[in-house]
Scaffold this motif. Structure first.
Motif, PDB file in Angstrom:
ATOM      1  N   MET A 290       0.829  -1.209   0.000  1.00 45.17           N
ATOM      2  CA  MET A 290       0.000   0.000   0.000  1.00 45.17           C
ATOM      3  C   MET A 290       0.863   1.258   0.000  1.00 45.17           C
ATOM      4  SD  MET A 290      -2.900   1.172   2.766  1.00 45.17           S
ATOM      5  CE  MET A 290      -1.680   1.331   4.084  1.00 45.17           C
ATOM      6  N   PHE A 291       1.861   1.325   0.874  1.00 44.26           N
ATOM      7  CA  PHE A 291       2.706   2.508   0.952  1.00 44.26           C
ATOM      8  C   PHE A 291       3.586   2.653  -0.291  1.00 44.26           C
ATOM      9  CE2 PHE A 291       2.262   1.989   5.725  1.00 44.26           C
ATOM     10  CZ  PHE A 291       1.329   3.004   5.823  1.00 44.26           C
ATOM     11  N   ASN A 292       3.967   1.538  -0.883  1.00 44.25           N
ATOM     12  CA  ASN A 292       4.722   1.609  -2.139  1.00 44.25           C
ATOM     13  C   ASN A 292       3.854   2.164  -3.257  1.00 44.25           C
ATOM     14  OD1 ASN A 292       7.046   1.039  -3.846  1.00 44.25           O
ATOM     15  ND2 ASN A 292       5.828  -0.630  -4.694  1.00 44.25           N
ATOM     16  N   TRP A 293       2.578   1.786  -3.256  1.00 48.48           N
ATOM     17  CA  TRP A 293       1.642   2.306  -4.254  1.00 48.48           C
ATOM     18  C   TRP A 293       1.428   3.810  -4.057  1.00 48.48           C
ATOM     19  CZ3 TRP A 293      -3.805   3.739  -3.980  1.00 48.48           C
ATOM     20  CH2 TRP A 293      -4.385   3.889  -5.238  1.00 48.48           C
TER      21      TRP A 293
ATOM     22  N   ILE B 248       7.767   5.198  -0.096  1.00 52.31           N
ATOM     23  CA  ILE B 248       9.008   4.540   0.287  1.00 52.31           C
ATOM     24  C   ILE B 248      10.123   5.600   0.323  1.00 52.31           C
ATOM     25  CG2 ILE B 248      10.646   2.713  -0.290  1.00 52.31           C
ATOM     26  CD1 ILE B 248       7.857   1.759   0.526  1.00 52.31           C
ATOM     27  N   ASP B 249      11.024   5.460   1.263  1.00 51.91           N
ATOM     28  CA  ASP B 249      12.091   6.428   1.514  1.00 51.91           C
ATOM     29  C   ASP B 249      11.547   7.749   2.041  1.00 51.91           C
ATOM     30  OD1 ASP B 249      14.604   5.328   1.302  1.00 51.91           O
ATOM     31  OD2 ASP B 249      14.709   5.569  -0.855  1.00 51.91           O
ATOM     32  N   THR B 250      10.424   7.658   2.758  1.00 52.79           N
ATOM     33  CA  THR B 250       9.897   8.803   3.502  1.00 52.79           C
ATOM     34  C   THR B 250       9.501   8.316   4.903  1.00 52.79           C
ATOM     35  OG1 THR B 250       7.563   8.504   2.884  1.00 52.79           O
ATOM     36  CG2 THR B 250       8.955   9.760   1.361  1.00 52.79           C
ATOM     37  N   TYR B 251       9.198   9.256   5.779  1.00 54.54           N
ATOM     38  CA  TYR B 251       8.799   8.902   7.136  1.00 54.54           C
ATOM     39  C   TYR B 251       7.299   8.645   7.272  1.00 54.54           C
ATOM     40  CZ  TYR B 251      13.441  10.489   8.556  1.00 54.54           C
ATOM     41  OH  TYR B 251      14.798  10.643   8.708  1.00 54.54           O
TER      42      TYR B 251
ATOM     43  N   LEU C 292      13.770  -0.420   8.545  1.00 51.57           N
ATOM     44  CA  LEU C 292      14.467  -1.324   7.634  1.00 51.57           C
ATOM     45  C   LEU C 292      13.641  -1.587   6.380  1.00 51.57           C
ATOM     46  CD1 LEU C 292      16.963  -3.170   7.202  1.00 51.57           C
ATOM     47  CD2 LEU C 292      15.637  -5.004   8.289  1.00 51.57           C
ATOM     48  N   LEU C 293      12.320  -1.613   6.515  1.00 47.76           N
ATOM     49  CA  LEU C 293      11.451  -1.875   5.365  1.00 47.76           C
ATOM     50  C   LEU C 293      11.324  -0.663   4.449  1.00 47.76           C
ATOM     51  CD1 LEU C 293       8.464  -3.851   6.951  1.00 47.76           C
ATOM     52  CD2 LEU C 293      10.092  -4.719   5.268  1.00 47.76           C
ATOM     53  N   TYR C 294      11.175   0.515   5.033  1.00 46.85           N
ATOM     54  CA  TYR C 294      10.750   1.668   4.251  1.00 46.85           C
ATOM     55  C   TYR C 294      11.861   2.667   3.933  1.00 46.85           C
ATOM     56  CZ  TYR C 294       6.160  -0.052   5.621  1.00 46.85           C
ATOM     57  OH  TYR C 294       5.066  -0.851   5.813  1.00 46.85           O
TER      58      TYR C 294
ATOM     59  N   PRO D 208      20.781   6.368   3.629  1.00 46.97           N
ATOM     60  CA  PRO D 208      21.409   6.553   4.947  1.00 46.97           C
ATOM     61  C   PRO D 208      21.089   7.898   5.591  1.00 46.97           C
ATOM     62  CG  PRO D 208      22.975   5.609   3.391  1.00 46.97           C
ATOM     63  CD  PRO D 208      21.764   6.001   2.597  1.00 46.97           C
ATOM     64  N   GLN D 209      20.816   8.912   4.771  1.00 42.91           N
ATOM     65  CA  GLN D 209      20.492  10.231   5.331  1.00 42.91           C
ATOM     66  C   GLN D 209      19.194  10.210   6.130  1.00 42.91           C
ATOM     67  OE1 GLN D 209      21.145   9.566   2.193  1.00 42.91           O
ATOM     68  NE2 GLN D 209      22.898  10.796   1.510  1.00 42.91           N
ATOM     69  N   LEU D 210      18.350   9.192   5.901  1.00 46.00           N
ATOM     70  CA  LEU D 210      17.062   9.093   6.588  1.00 46.00           C
ATOM     71  C   LEU D 210      17.080   8.090   7.724  1.00 46.00           C
ATOM     72  CD1 LEU D 210      14.693   9.054   3.463  1.00 46.00           C
ATOM     73  CD2 LEU D 210      15.252  11.007   4.906  1.00 46.00           C
ATOM     74  N   TYR D 211      18.182   7.378   7.908  1.00 50.36           N
ATOM     75  CA  TYR D 211      18.235   6.303   8.889  1.00 50.36           C
ATOM     76  C   TYR D 211      18.072   6.828  10.314  1.00 50.36           C
ATOM     77  CZ  TYR D 211      19.912   2.741   5.577  1.00 50.36           C
ATOM     78  OH  TYR D 211      20.017   1.849   4.561  1.00 50.36           O
ATOM     79  N   PRO D 212      17.304   6.112  11.146  1.00 49.46           N
ATOM     80  CA  PRO D 212      17.313   6.406  12.590  1.00 49.46           C
ATOM     81  C   PRO D 212      18.497   5.707  13.254  1.00 49.46           C
ATOM     82  CG  PRO D 212      15.730   4.682  12.120  1.00 49.46           C
ATOM     83  CD  PRO D 212      16.298   5.101  10.787  1.00 49.46           C
ATOM     84  N   VAL D 213      18.566   5.807  14.567  1.00 48.07           N
ATOM     85  CA  VAL D 213      19.693   5.235  15.304  1.00 48.07           C
ATOM     86  C   VAL D 213      19.767   3.723  15.131  1.00 48.07           C
ATOM     87  CG1 VAL D 213      20.585   4.832  17.628  1.00 48.07           C
ATOM     88  CG2 VAL D 213      19.779   7.096  16.989  1.00 48.07           C
ATOM     89  N   SER D 214      18.615   3.054  15.123  1.00 48.15           N
ATOM     90  CA  SER D 214      18.609   1.587  15.030  1.00 48.15           C
ATOM     91  C   SER D 214      19.294   1.100  13.764  1.00 48.15           C
ATOM     92  CB  SER D 214      17.171   1.067  15.093  1.00 48.15           C
ATOM     93  OG  SER D 214      16.377   1.656  14.073  1.00 48.15           O
TER      94      SER D 214
END
Length: 282
Positions: free
Chosen positions: A134-137, A141-144, A219-221, A225-231
């Motif tokens: 759904m979110f890919n549609w 993806i690559d957003t928060y 990890l899915l979305y 790397p500029q969008l990565y959280p700490v995990s």
């Protein structure tokens, strides 16, 4: 006198047992903190010792540099944005929904409540693929958005917790507010919300923990790397094809748990108050 001595010995034994159990539970955390001050080559050779030979802060400096020009400050900022927005959305929407279930009569109320409670039994793995499709549609993806938007529609556990808290409040307050001309939303915002702050703070603390530690969602979305959280930033330290920088990994892991400890020690009284009071009625 003898009875008092036995009581003192019993109390001392209980305290020693609790201290031993506490140390066992905290040992992995203490080992990680100690490893952050050790040289990368001596972490596992001196694993039996919690005290490093010398305090080496180079792992913190090296770890904070991050990867590919993206410092760990960026990862912390990303985690803060995701956590604060999703926590606010989850608690606010859950409080509003809980008020509806606790105070407002509507058709099929019990059916909707049962459906809401049943969603608590669904593992994330079941909805993971449909959500991703759904979110890919949507092109998110690559957003928060996939990490924040679902929280705006309530969290079942928080809804149940806050609803139980609202049920402890007398209905006479609602009736008095209606006489003064307040509508349902005014009653919620002016009367109910100030009284359910402990329950909302409890939910906010739990949400903060869950969102800050979330690994599977980012990890899915998220792919940049500029969008990565700490995990996800911590995951980048582990490279199975080369040498893993364990000291830097432990250093950044130590820093990553600091916000969690700060939030817990500042707001721990709300956890006890919110959970204990929520079970008094209903």
């Amino acid at each position: 006198m003898q009875a008092r001595r036995k009581a003192v010995i019993k109390l001392a034994g209980e305290q020693l047992l609790l201290l031993a159990l506490t140390f066992m539970m905290l040992y992995p955390l203490l080992w990680m903190v100690a490893g952050s001050f050790k040289d990368n080559g001596t972490i596992f050779t001196t694993a039996h010792s919690l005290l490093p030979n010398r305090l080496d802060f180079s792992s913190y400096i090296e770890g904070w540099k991050g990867f590919g020009g993206v410092t760990f400050a960026t990862f912390f900022l990303n985690s803060t944005i995701i956590t604060l927005l999703s926590t606010f959305g989850s608690v606010a929407s859950s409080a509003l929904i809980a008020y509806g279930f606790a105070r407002i009569r509507f058709r099929w109320k019990k059916v909707w409540f049962v459906c809401m409670m049943l969603t608590m039994m669904l593992p994330f793995e079941i909805i993971m693929v449909p959500q991703y499709v759904m979110f890919n549609w949507f092109g998110w993806i690559d957003t928060y958005w996939p990490l924040i938007l679902p929280t705006l529609f309530g969290t079942p556990f928080f809804i149940f917790l806050i609803m139980q808290f609202i049920r402890t409040l007398p209905h006479e307050m609602d009736e008095a507010a209606k006489i003064d001309g307040c509508g349902k939303f005014a009653i919620f915002s002016r009367i109910i919300v100030p009284l359910i702050v402990p329950a909302m703070m409890t939910c906010a603390i739990f949400s903060f923990y869950w969102r800050w530690d979330d690994f599977m969602g980012p990890l899915l979305y998220l792919n940049k790397p500029q969008l990565y959280p700490v995990s996800l930033g911590l995951k980048m330290f582990s490279d199975p094809d080369s040498i893993t920088n364990w000291s830097a990994l432990f250093a950044m892991s130590t820093l990553s748990v600091v916000p969690v400890f700060v939030v817990f020690f500042l707001f721990q009284r709300y956890i006890v108050e919110g959970i204990s009071t929520s079970g008094l009625k209903g």
